[in-house]
Design an enzyme around this catalytic site. Structure first.
Site, PDB file in Angstrom:
ATOM      1  N   ASP A   1       0.831  -1.198   0.000  1.00 59.01           N
ATOM      2  CA  ASP A   1       0.000   0.000   0.000  1.00 59.01           C
ATOM      3  C   ASP A   1       0.873   1.259   0.000  1.00 59.01           C
ATOM      4  OD1 ASP A   1      -2.374   1.382   0.001  1.00 59.01           O
ATOM      5  OD2 ASP A   1      -2.697   1.243   2.151  1.00 59.01           O
TER       6      ASP A   1
ATOM      7  N   ASN B   1     -10.655  -2.938  -6.324  1.00 59.10           N
ATOM      8  CA  ASN B   1      -9.892  -1.921  -7.050  1.00 59.10           C
ATOM      9  C   ASN B   1     -10.506  -1.516  -8.389  1.00 59.10           C
ATOM     10  OD1 ASN B   1      -6.592  -3.050  -5.924  1.00 59.10           O
ATOM     11  ND2 ASN B   1      -7.982  -1.523  -5.052  1.00 59.10           N
TER      12      ASN B   1
END
Length: 240
Positions: A18, A66
């Protein structure tokens, strides 16, 4: 790292990579610039695994959630995945890295799926680090797909309802050939697991670090695996 530490090292490390977007924004660059930097970081961490005693590395590349990102970013990521797999394939073979992918493949484009199949086939004989790339992956989605396959086998008479247990379901998961992760690392300062390996990480140790993924170094990786080696893991039991 000492031999004792390597012996006690996590055999399977899973990473939620991330912070690529924030890393790029801090430099005044588009988000895809950060994703490209993050892809280069993967290579360094894969190469660090053998010396640290890590046999299995699973990375969270693209989640089922996503797809909600902008069309430009999603298209850019898909293009990056195709280029990455194509470019790295011979490196994987040369460095004895076995590659596999987990996740729901049908939604991915045919060219990317073909590259994924090719990478798995070309590295199937490799006996070094096992690199698993989670692509269009979600933990709940995986369990739902596994349950559906299991239910189909029960309906077809291949499996009796009373035979269904934790071990049975595990055989239907994307990760059925992998051991459960010992250590899960998330970069960028977020302290959540984001639907990643929900079933498999029931007894994993977690490390949440502030470092943005493109800055995550092999030295920090070594520090975290070393810290794991010093932990006392009892899996619900109590030492006498």
């Amino acid at each position: 790292m000492s031999q004792h530490s390597v012996d006690n090292a996590p055999k399977h490390v899973a990473i939620i990579m991330d912070g690529n977007g924030r890393w790029a924004k801090m430099r005044g660059r588009p988000r895809l610039f950060g994703h490209q930097a993050g892809a280069r970081r993967v290579r360094e961490i894969v190469r660090a695994c053998p010396d640290l005693g890590v046999k299995y590395l699973t990375i969270f590349a693209f989640s089922t959630e996503n797809w909600k990102r902008t069309q430009i970013e999603v298209a850019g990521l898909m293009s990056l995945f195709r280029r990455y797999i194509n470019k790295e394939m011979q490196e994987f073979v040369a460095e004895n890295v076995q590659v596999r992918f987990i996740g729901d493949r049908p939604r991915l484009d045919a060219k990317l799926r073909n590259l994924m199949d090719e990478a798995e086939a070309q590295t199937a004989h490799c006996t070094g680090t096992n690199l698993t790339i989670a692509l269009n992956y979600g933990g709940r989605d995986e369990v739902a797909r596994a349950t559906r396959l299991l239910a189909e086998d029960v309906a077809a008479g291949k499996l009796r309802p009373e035979e269904v247990n934790e071990e049975t379901l595990t055989r239907y998961l994307d990760t059925r050939v992998l051991p459960d992760p010992d250590l899960v690392i998330r970069t960028s300062g977020e302290a959540r697991i984001s639907n990643f390996l929900l079933w498999q990480s029931a007894y994993a140790e977690y490390e949440f670090v502030d470092t943005l993924w493109p800055d995550f170094s092999k030295e920090e990786f070594a520090r975290l695996t070393g810290a794991y080696s010093a932990r006392d893991r009892r899996f619900g039991a109590v030492k006498a």
